[in-house]
Enzyme design. Structure first.
Site, PDB file in Angstrom:
ATOM      1  N   LYS A  57      45.627  42.593  33.527  1.00  0.00           N
ATOM      2  CA  LYS A  57      44.281  42.039  33.738  1.00  0.00           C
ATOM      3  C   LYS A  57      43.879  41.284  32.490  1.00  0.00           C
ATOM      4  O   LYS A  57      44.353  41.601  31.392  1.00  0.00           O
ATOM      5  CB  LYS A  57      43.277  43.181  33.976  1.00  0.00           C
ATOM      6  CG  LYS A  57      42.043  42.759  34.740  1.00  0.00           C
ATOM      7  CD  LYS A  57      42.299  42.743  36.220  1.00  0.00           C
ATOM      8  CE  LYS A  57      41.116  42.258  36.993  1.00  0.00           C
ATOM      9  NZ  LYS A  57      41.273  42.571  38.434  1.00  0.00           N
ATOM     10  N   ASP A 105      39.177  36.749  39.432  1.00  0.00           N
ATOM     11  CA  ASP A 105      38.382  37.975  39.563  1.00  0.00           C
ATOM     12  C   ASP A 105      36.937  37.470  39.427  1.00  0.00           C
ATOM     13  O   ASP A 105      36.688  36.273  39.663  1.00  0.00           O
ATOM     14  CB  ASP A 105      38.778  39.003  38.469  1.00  0.00           C
ATOM     15  CG  ASP A 105      38.262  40.414  38.760  1.00  0.00           C
ATOM     16  OD1 ASP A 105      38.904  41.132  39.533  1.00  0.00           O
ATOM     17  OD2 ASP A 105      37.197  40.794  38.227  1.00  0.00           O
ATOM     18  N   ASN A 157      33.164  36.129  46.444  1.00  0.00           N
ATOM     19  CA  ASN A 157      34.316  35.953  47.327  1.00  0.00           C
ATOM     20  C   ASN A 157      34.625  37.199  48.161  1.00  0.00           C
ATOM     21  O   ASN A 157      34.824  37.113  49.382  1.00  0.00           O
ATOM     22  CB  ASN A 157      35.502  35.557  46.438  1.00  0.00           C
ATOM     23  CG  ASN A 157      36.805  35.590  47.158  1.00  0.00           C
ATOM     24  OD1 ASN A 157      37.520  36.582  47.114  1.00  0.00           O
ATOM     25  ND2 ASN A 157      37.107  34.531  47.860  1.00  0.00           N
TER      26      ASN A 157
HETATM   27  N1  GLU Z   1      41.284  40.370  40.910  1.00  0.00           N
HETATM   28  C1  GLU Z   1      41.888  40.839  42.112  1.00  0.00           C
HETATM   29  C2  GLU Z   1      42.039  42.343  42.054  1.00  0.00           C
HETATM   30  O1  GLU Z   1      41.236  43.022  41.467  1.00  0.00           O
HETATM   31  C3  GLU Z   1      43.142  40.075  42.502  1.00  0.00           C
HETATM   32  C4  GLU Z   1      44.230  40.058  41.490  1.00  0.00           C
HETATM   33  C5  GLU Z   1      45.405  39.143  41.853  1.00  0.00           C
HETATM   34  O2  GLU Z   1      45.404  38.534  42.914  1.00  0.00           O
HETATM   35  O3  GLU Z   1      46.302  39.069  41.039  1.00  0.00           O
HETATM   36  O4  GLU Z   1      42.927  42.919  42.633  1.00  0.00           O
END
Ligand code: GLU
Length: 446
Positions: free
Chosen positions: A127, A167, A242
């Site tokens: 992340k 995100d 989203n």
């Molecule tokens: N931010 C999204 C999550 O919390 C997607 C992450 C991604 O697609 O790599 O899972």
């Protein structure tokens, strides 16, 4: 329950990461459910898998300097936490929000590791993000920020190394600017280096919808196991980004009535059911506050500063951010007869809230299972990039539906296997943990 040995391990993990309450919360939640699996598999403790799984493999912190539209110099902090690569390249989103700090990105990377394991698509966990606030910034400012951010990040990522996505605060516009700068610096069209790309240049149909749709697919399986369907039920959803938008879309398509959405300024209560086209116009097109919705929609009201949880509902979907549903909210939901809480956001329920919901037998869909549809579809985007194929919307969403069914099934079966039928939190944590832990054992002491 945490036994003596595990308690000591937990204390040492917390002590070495002071001042990171969200990270502590996420670790305690996962490790607190591992008791039965650790009792069966002493090798996890012997090989210090808990300590290793809670320590990011790499953390990159960097300065991001850029110029605003008036020529002023702005300084932000960028970061990428490459948490675990036992199952595949690090994978997870980037969050741009003023609240971002290392503890928050670490909790998100930790959660992502288990969530990604549950997808079964061979994805590690990571992340990243920045304390940059895109709110009120022009497109040109966002572009300059993204370019400055990628100028450092590009040396740490790659289609087989680390694959960021969006995100909070990072959507299609930001991914476009980030990809453009990566391509310029790397001198390579590495489609698979980012996901959430535009469909015209390597993105997957269905990726935008995937997290919200996936959460609702998960909810429908949760309800089916209790002999209920979505048809005719009332839902409240927090957020209006989203995840929330496409959760609302799928809920309404499947016959539910969504009576609330929110943003950080307050909640809209719309007893007739949310008008999706108006919601998208206000939030996606105009990037305006949610109160605009209430002003234009007769019969709806704006509850300033409030969250949606006091509005009676059959199912509640927190789809905004961490710790947005606390004990008091849980009590209100229970008193109002809520049947199920399904987490579209990451760690939206506090530990106290989860305990109350579980005691009251409210069906609970934990984030790392329920919102895995987003990253799963990122995995499908990577597959399309690798094979240079382009799947139809129906193909992708069909795969997503199957993956969400499998995840629900895995969580249920694991909860049964470990003597806690219906405890999907325990099921998700143990199933995700076992996959990562077994791969780590196989890879030796690395
Ligand atoms: N931010 C999204 C999550 O919390 C997607 C992450 C991604 O697609 O790599 O899972």
């Amino acid at each position: 329950m945490v036994d003596g040995r595990v308690g000591v391990v937990l204390e040492s993990i917390i002590a070495r990461s002071p001042g990171e309450p969200e990270f502590h919360q996420a670790v305690i939640e996962v490790v607190g459910t591992l008791g039965p699996v650790l009792a069966q598999h002493p090798e996890y403790l012997e090989q210090r898998i808990i300590e290793r799984i809670c320590e990011p493999e790499r953390q990159v912190l960097f300065r991001v300097v850029w110029q605003d539209d008036r020529g002023g110099v702005q300084v932000n902090r960028g970061m990428r936490v490459q948490f675990n690569s036992a199952l595949g390249p690090y994978k997870g989103g980037l969050r741009f929000h003023p609240s971002v700090n290392l503890g928050i990105i670490k909790f998100l990377g930790f959660e992502q590791t288990f969530k990604n394991a549950l997808t079964g698509l061979g994805l590690g966990g990571g992340k990243g993000g920045s304390d940059f606030d895109p709110k009120g910034r022009s497109d040109a400012e966002v572009m300059r920020f993204c370019q400055a951010f990628m100028t450092e990040l590009f040396r740490h990522i790659g289609p087989h190394t680390d694959v960021p996505a969006g995100d909070i605060g990072v959507g299609g516009r930001e991914i476009g600017f980030l990809f453009g700068q990566y391509k310029r610096l790397a001198n390579a069209y590495d489609s698979g280096v980012l996901t959430g790309k535009g469909v015209g240049w390597g993105g997957s149909l269905g990726r935008t919808e995937a997290t919200g749709f996936g959460a609702v697919f998960f909810l429908s399986h949760l309800l089916a196991s209790r002999k209920r369907t979505l048809d005719g039920i009332t839902a409240t959803v927090s957020g209006s980004g989203n995840v929330a938008t496409y959760a609302v879309a799928k809920l309404e398509e499947l016959g539910a009535r969504v009576v609330a959405v929110s943003d950080s300024s307050g909640t809209v209560h719309d007893p007739k059911g949310i008008d999706l086209a108006l919601l998208r116009q206000v939030k996606e097109v105009e990037r305006a506050r949610i109160s605009e919705y209430a002003e234009r929609r007769t019969g709806s009201t704006f509850l300033r500063g409030a969250r949606p949880w006091s509005i009676p509902c059959d199912v509640a979907l927190p789809c905004a951010t961490q710790n947005e549903l606390d004990e008091q909210d849980a009590k209100t939901l229970i008193a109002n007869g809520c049947l199920a809480v399904v987490e579209g956001a990451n760690m939206p329920s506090t530990a106290g809230a989860i305990a109350l919901l579980q005691q009251a037998r409210v069906a609970f869909g934990p984030a790392k299972a329920a919102n895995a549809g987003g990253v799963a579809t990122s995995g499908l985007e990577m597959q399309q990039n690798a094979s240079r194929e382009r799947w139809t919307f129906e193909q992708t969403v069909g795969r997503l539906a199957g993956i969400m069914q499998d995840i629900h099934q895995t969580c249920e079966a694991t909860a049964d296997e470990y003597g806690a039928p219906g405890d999907l939190l325990l099921g998700a944590n143990i199933a995700g943990f076992r996959q990562v832990a077994d791969a780590m054992l196989a890879h030796g002491v690395v």
